[in-house]
Design a protein around this motif. Structure first.
Motif, PDB file in Angstrom:
ATOM      1  N   ALA B 140       2.132  -1.563 -14.325  1.00 50.55           N
ATOM      2  CA  ALA B 140       1.318  -2.906 -14.610  1.00 50.55           C
ATOM      3  C   ALA B 140      -0.241  -3.206 -14.200  1.00 50.55           C
ATOM      4  O   ALA B 140      -0.555  -2.084 -13.272  1.00 50.55           O
ATOM      5  N   ASN B 141      -1.547  -3.300 -15.120  1.00 53.86           N
ATOM      6  CA  ASN B 141      -2.643  -2.818 -14.533  1.00 53.86           C
ATOM      7  C   ASN B 141      -3.135  -3.707 -13.452  1.00 53.86           C
ATOM      8  O   ASN B 141      -2.545  -4.606 -13.159  1.00 53.86           O
ATOM      9  N   ALA B 142      -3.775  -2.968 -12.468  1.00 53.45           N
ATOM     10  CA  ALA B 142      -4.719  -4.392 -11.497  1.00 53.45           C
ATOM     11  C   ALA B 142      -5.044  -5.271 -11.633  1.00 53.45           C
ATOM     12  O   ALA B 142      -5.440  -5.864 -13.402  1.00 53.45           O
ATOM     13  N   PRO B 143      -4.998  -6.280 -11.505  1.00 53.73           N
ATOM     14  CA  PRO B 143      -4.009  -6.366 -10.014  1.00 53.73           C
ATOM     15  C   PRO B 143      -2.763  -6.813  -9.366  1.00 53.73           C
ATOM     16  O   PRO B 143      -2.258  -6.978  -8.594  1.00 53.73           O
ATOM     17  N   TYR B 144      -2.051  -6.902 -10.539  1.00 57.11           N
ATOM     18  CA  TYR B 144      -0.672  -6.613 -10.285  1.00 57.11           C
ATOM     19  C   TYR B 144       0.701  -5.631 -10.208  1.00 57.11           C
ATOM     20  O   TYR B 144       1.150  -6.031  -9.244  1.00 57.11           O
ATOM     21  N   PRO B 154      -5.405   1.475  -2.502  1.00 54.53           N
ATOM     22  CA  PRO B 154      -5.931   2.010  -0.870  1.00 54.53           C
ATOM     23  C   PRO B 154      -6.820   3.330  -0.808  1.00 54.53           C
ATOM     24  O   PRO B 154      -7.321   3.475   0.304  1.00 54.53           O
ATOM     25  N   LEU B 155      -5.885   3.998  -2.386  1.00 55.86           N
ATOM     26  CA  LEU B 155      -6.828   6.131  -1.327  1.00 55.86           C
ATOM     27  C   LEU B 155      -7.625   5.546  -2.411  1.00 55.86           C
ATOM     28  O   LEU B 155      -8.691   6.561  -2.398  1.00 55.86           O
ATOM     29  N   GLY B 156      -8.734   4.707  -2.732  1.00 54.85           N
ATOM     30  CA  GLY B 156     -10.035   4.500  -3.581  1.00 54.85           C
ATOM     31  C   GLY B 156      -9.973   5.392  -5.013  1.00 54.85           C
ATOM     32  O   GLY B 156     -11.080   5.128  -5.144  1.00 54.85           O
ATOM     33  N   PHE B 157      -9.035   5.475  -5.857  1.00 57.57           N
ATOM     34  CA  PHE B 157      -9.171   6.213  -6.711  1.00 57.57           C
ATOM     35  C   PHE B 157      -9.316   4.992  -8.149  1.00 57.57           C
ATOM     36  O   PHE B 157      -8.870   3.247  -7.991  1.00 57.57           O
ATOM     37  N   THR B 158      -9.548   4.945  -9.904  1.00 59.20           N
ATOM     38  CA  THR B 158      -9.924   3.502 -10.062  1.00 59.20           C
ATOM     39  C   THR B 158      -8.508   3.916 -10.469  1.00 59.20           C
ATOM     40  O   THR B 158      -6.845   4.274 -10.966  1.00 59.20           O
ATOM     41  N   PRO B 159      -8.137   2.055 -10.615  1.00 63.08           N
ATOM     42  CA  PRO B 159      -6.606   1.416 -11.088  1.00 63.08           C
ATOM     43  C   PRO B 159      -6.498   1.692 -12.336  1.00 63.08           C
ATOM     44  O   PRO B 159      -7.517   1.647 -12.825  1.00 63.08           O
ATOM     45  N   GLN B 160      -5.105   1.588 -12.853  1.00 61.01           N
ATOM     46  CA  GLN B 160      -5.305   1.746 -14.755  1.00 61.01           C
ATOM     47  C   GLN B 160      -4.255   1.077 -14.502  1.00 61.01           C
ATOM     48  O   GLN B 160      -2.997   1.078 -13.837  1.00 61.01           O
ATOM     49  N   ALA B 165      -0.385   5.208 -19.754  1.00 62.00           N
ATOM     50  CA  ALA B 165      -1.539   6.253 -19.355  1.00 62.00           C
ATOM     51  C   ALA B 165      -0.860   7.771 -19.214  1.00 62.00           C
ATOM     52  O   ALA B 165      -0.810   8.223 -19.749  1.00 62.00           O
ATOM     53  N   ALA B 166       0.877   7.284 -18.505  1.00 62.76           N
ATOM     54  CA  ALA B 166       1.534   8.319 -18.214  1.00 62.76           C
ATOM     55  C   ALA B 166       3.003   7.733 -19.155  1.00 62.76           C
ATOM     56  O   ALA B 166       4.189   7.398 -18.967  1.00 62.76           O
ATOM     57  N   SER B 167       3.175   7.099 -20.852  1.00 60.20           N
ATOM     58  CA  SER B 167       4.083   7.166 -21.077  1.00 60.20           C
ATOM     59  C   SER B 167       5.281   7.393 -21.558  1.00 60.20           C
ATOM     60  O   SER B 167       6.661   7.034 -21.281  1.00 60.20           O
ATOM     61  N   PHE B 168       5.261   8.773 -21.514  1.00 59.61           N
ATOM     62  CA  PHE B 168       6.225  10.219 -21.519  1.00 59.61           C
ATOM     63  C   PHE B 168       6.912   9.985 -20.253  1.00 59.61           C
ATOM     64  O   PHE B 168       8.163   9.925 -20.280  1.00 59.61           O
TER      65      PHE B 168
END
Ligand SMILES: Nc1ncnc2c1ncn2[C@@H]1O[C@H](COP(=O)(O)OP(=O)(O)OP(=O)(O)O)[C@@H](O)[C@H]1O
Ligand SMILES: [Mg+2]
Lengths: 359, 312
Positions: B140-144, B154-160, B165-168
């Protein structure tokens, strides 16, 4: 290869299957592990093979400790009671499996397969699957598979137990001859004492994981050091009587009760001071019919054993087994006199079960 | 002479009837629950039955539904997705992972092996909806989302939102984790049934772990391998409930069986095209049968089947 087992011990979750066994095997020697079912023979063998790791103690090959060497580096060949051939491979593939794993050239594999096939007489079976072979043929293939690696140590786990009696006898002498001519050090596990007695240079008798004796077959048969060995070795089994030792007039007698009193010759006088009554053992073949004897009895049962008849008779409460020549044509109910060959008698302490003659 | 012949003939007949009575219960089940549904499916697929025609006004339209499938613009998309989904899940999870788990857990201590396998069974005994919900929370999307909270942020990437995004990947994982446990149970018991002496013999012959797997274990479990592969192919092709709960076919996850379900039983427009949906299902049946035959060829089924142990 010379093999040494030093205080070898194996415990399975607290249960001691093998308990501090010490055995040394000379180069080229044929040693049998003999003992009743569940006594730890297979466990010991599998430790020598490197399948099980010893809980305690050491295994030495030519003086080198091999406790942690994996099976493939031990230069061993193994033959199982179940044959354990790979069912989906042909006889040829079974034979050369170990060479194939080492990626040996095809010509070498063929030559080696031919060599062991000639030794074992299985050349005509190479294309078959194990399922299409008789038990005896499968065991020959299994033996060939063990030999193709030119092992320095051959391990047999009751290899003949699944074969019929006749085949067992012929395979017995064949394996013995083969081992002799190839000079490969061998350990042969069996619970069949005849197999052990006829094949082995030395026999290790094991009971409940403890080594009882490790010596030549004749010694085991003629000079058993414990009651267990006396009972276990020899066919038909030894007669055992509870006797009282009595001294009178400088001679020693064994009193069996029921009025049977036998003189003990000097050569058989117990060397150890016995405590109370003792066990006397005498083999069925060491009791003979002598109609001048005072010891008279009636025949209860006759069991033909081929070369001899085993006769069972009773004096009071004492049951006596002995062998006679079938030509005597004895019948049930016949009355016979018996003579004990006391030069062959054995004496054991009732409590410690140790021999009073051989220490 | 003649009497004797007649007697044997009667005997033969009675043996044959015996066979029939032995097979009767299972035949009945197969006919009731497999052949009849297939026949009904094929029957309905030849009609234009839908909610608008109802059960009374439908017409025979022959092969029109199949023609429609053939020219339908969405057909290639759903077909390719289904092939990809079945193949990837099967190879990497339902057979591949199952095999790896059973090989590993049969070669470590019994207790650890048992524990590890029990862990893999958890998804199977969890109700589908709850199980899939857990995956939804995972992605699930941030913040959940767990992935976002534990790794991405924590690693500094953009949450999504990871499911779209990776449905398959998600539909493969969701099905694979459940699917693997089936093969795992079958393979484990098959591996454990290999005689101990054979394993010892291969060790003494010098086989490494991989060599043992290749030359001893795999040939030994060929039957279960064929069974699991076939069974899982068919079940992956036809089951869609996890995908239904996870994405409902959105984000390009509409596999063939889900497509059939949507068309026939549950769609936005409310016109349930039973005829067309059944035609889609019938296509799956045909593909399943063809695949089954191919597998049997490939595994040399004829060789696997042994002569009867007892002659009659
Ligand atoms: N893997 C194991 N785990 C636990 N106990 C074992 C194991 N293998 C053997 N044992 C126990 O160790 C004892 C010795 O077993 P072993 O197989 O060595 O007997 P054996 O002398 O070869 O008997 P047999 O003549 O019946 O083959 C038995 O009591 C057996 O139950
Ligand atoms: Mg054994």
């Amino acid at each position: 290869m010379q093999v040494e087992l030093v205080n070898l011990t194996k415990k399975f979750m607290g249960v001691t299957a093998v308990n501090r066994i010490n055995i040394d095997i000379k180069d080229g020697e044929f040693v049998a592990f003999l003992g009743p079912s569940g006594c730890g023979k297979t466990t010991t063998l599998l430790m020598v093979a490197g399948i099980y790791k010893p809980t305690e103690g050491d295994i030495l090959f030519d003086g080198v400790r091999v406790n942690h060497l994996p099976p493939k580096d031990r230069d061993i060949g193994m033959v199982f009671q179940s044959y354990a051939l790979y069912p989906h491979m042909s006889v040829y593939q079974n034979l050369v499996f170990s060479l194939m794993l080492k990626k040996r050239p095809k010509t070498e594999m063929q030559a080696e397969a031919q060599r062991v096939a000639d030794i074992m007489g299985i050349g005509h079976l190479l294309d078959r699957k194990p399922g299409q072979l008789s038990g005896g043929q499968q065991q020959r293939v299994a033996l060939g598979r063990a030999l193709i690696k030119k092992p320095k140590l051959l391990l047999f786990d009751e290899p003949l137990s699944n074969l019929d009696a006749r085949l067992r006898i012929s395979m017995r002498s064949e394996i013995k001859k083969l081992q002799n001519s190839l000079g490969i050090t061998s350990i042969y596990v069996t619970h069949d004492q005849i197999e052990a007695m006829t094949m082995a240079d030395r026999i290790a008798v094991i009971k409940n994981g403890v080594l009882q004796a490790y010596t030549e077959p004749e010694e085991l048969h003629d000079r058993p050091r414990t009651l267990f060995i006396a009972e276990f070795i020899g066919n038909p089994p030894m007669n055992l009587f509870d006797v009282r030792l009595e001294d009178s007039g400088g001679k020693m007698y064994a009193n069996l009760g029921e009025g049977i009193k036998l003189e003990i010759p000097p050569s058989r006088k117990p060397k150890v001071e016995p405590r109370g009554s003792v066990k006397m053992g005498i083999r069925p073949q060491d009791i003979i019919i002598d109609n001048n004897s005072d010891l008279r009895t009636e025949i209860l049962l006759i069991e033909p054993m081929g070369r001899d008849d085993l006769i069972v008779c009773r004096v009071g409460n004492i049951e006596i087994h002995f062998l006679v020549d079938p030509v005597l044509k004895l019948k049930r109910g016949d009355s016979v006199g018996l003579k004990f060959d006391m030069e062959k008698a054995q004496f054991f302490d009732t409590e410690t079960e140790k021999s009073l003659l051989w220490q | 002479m003649k009497e004797k012949k007649e007697a044997t003939e009667t005997k033969k007949l009675s043996t044959r009837l015996e066979w029939f009575w032995f097979l009767f219960p299972s035949l009945l089940l197969i006919v009731l629950f497999f052949f009849l549904p297939v026949i009904i499916t094929i029957f309905v697929s030849g009609t234009n039955m839908s909610s608008s025609t109802g059960f009374n006004n439908w017409k025979w339209i022959g092969l029109d539904n199949y023609k429609m499938i053939a020219i339908h613009p969405e057909t290639p998309k759903h077909l390719w997705l289904t092939v990809k989904y079945v193949a990837v899940t099967l190879v990497f999870f339902n057979v591949g992972m199952a095999l790896v788990i059973s090989l590993i857990t049969t070669h470590i201590s019994q207790g650890a092996g048992f524990f590890f396998r029990a862990l893999w069974l958890l998804p199977r005994i969890t109700p589908t909806v709850i199980y899939v919900m857990m995956w939804k929370f995972l992605g699930a999307n941030a913040p959940y989302g767990v992935i976002n909270q534990l790794f991405v942020q924590p690693l500094g990437f953009t949450p999504q939102d990871w499911v779209p995004a990776a449905s398959f990947l998600f539909i493969v994982l969701v099905n694979g984790y459940i699917g693997a446990s089936f093969g795992m149970i079958i393979f484990t018991s098959a591996i454990e049934a290999i005689p101990k002496d054979i394993m010892i013999a291969s060790l003494v012959d010098g086989a490494s772990f991989m060599q043992r797997v290749r030359y001893v274990i795999l040939p030994y479990i060929k039957w279960p391998l064929l069974f699991v592969t076939t069974y899982q192919t068919l079940s992956l092709m036809t089951s869609f409930e996890q995908i239904l709960v996870l994405t409902n076919g959105e984000f390009n996850t509409e596999v063939w069986s889900l497509w059939a379900y949507h068309r026939a039983l549950n769609n936005y427009w409310g016109n349930f095209q039973w005829g067309f949906g059944n035609a889609l299902a019938a296509v799956l049946v045909v593909i399943g049968i063809i695949l089954g035959i191919i597998y049997m060829r490939y595994f040399k089924f004829g060789e696997l089947v042994q002569e009867p142990k007892i002659e009659t």
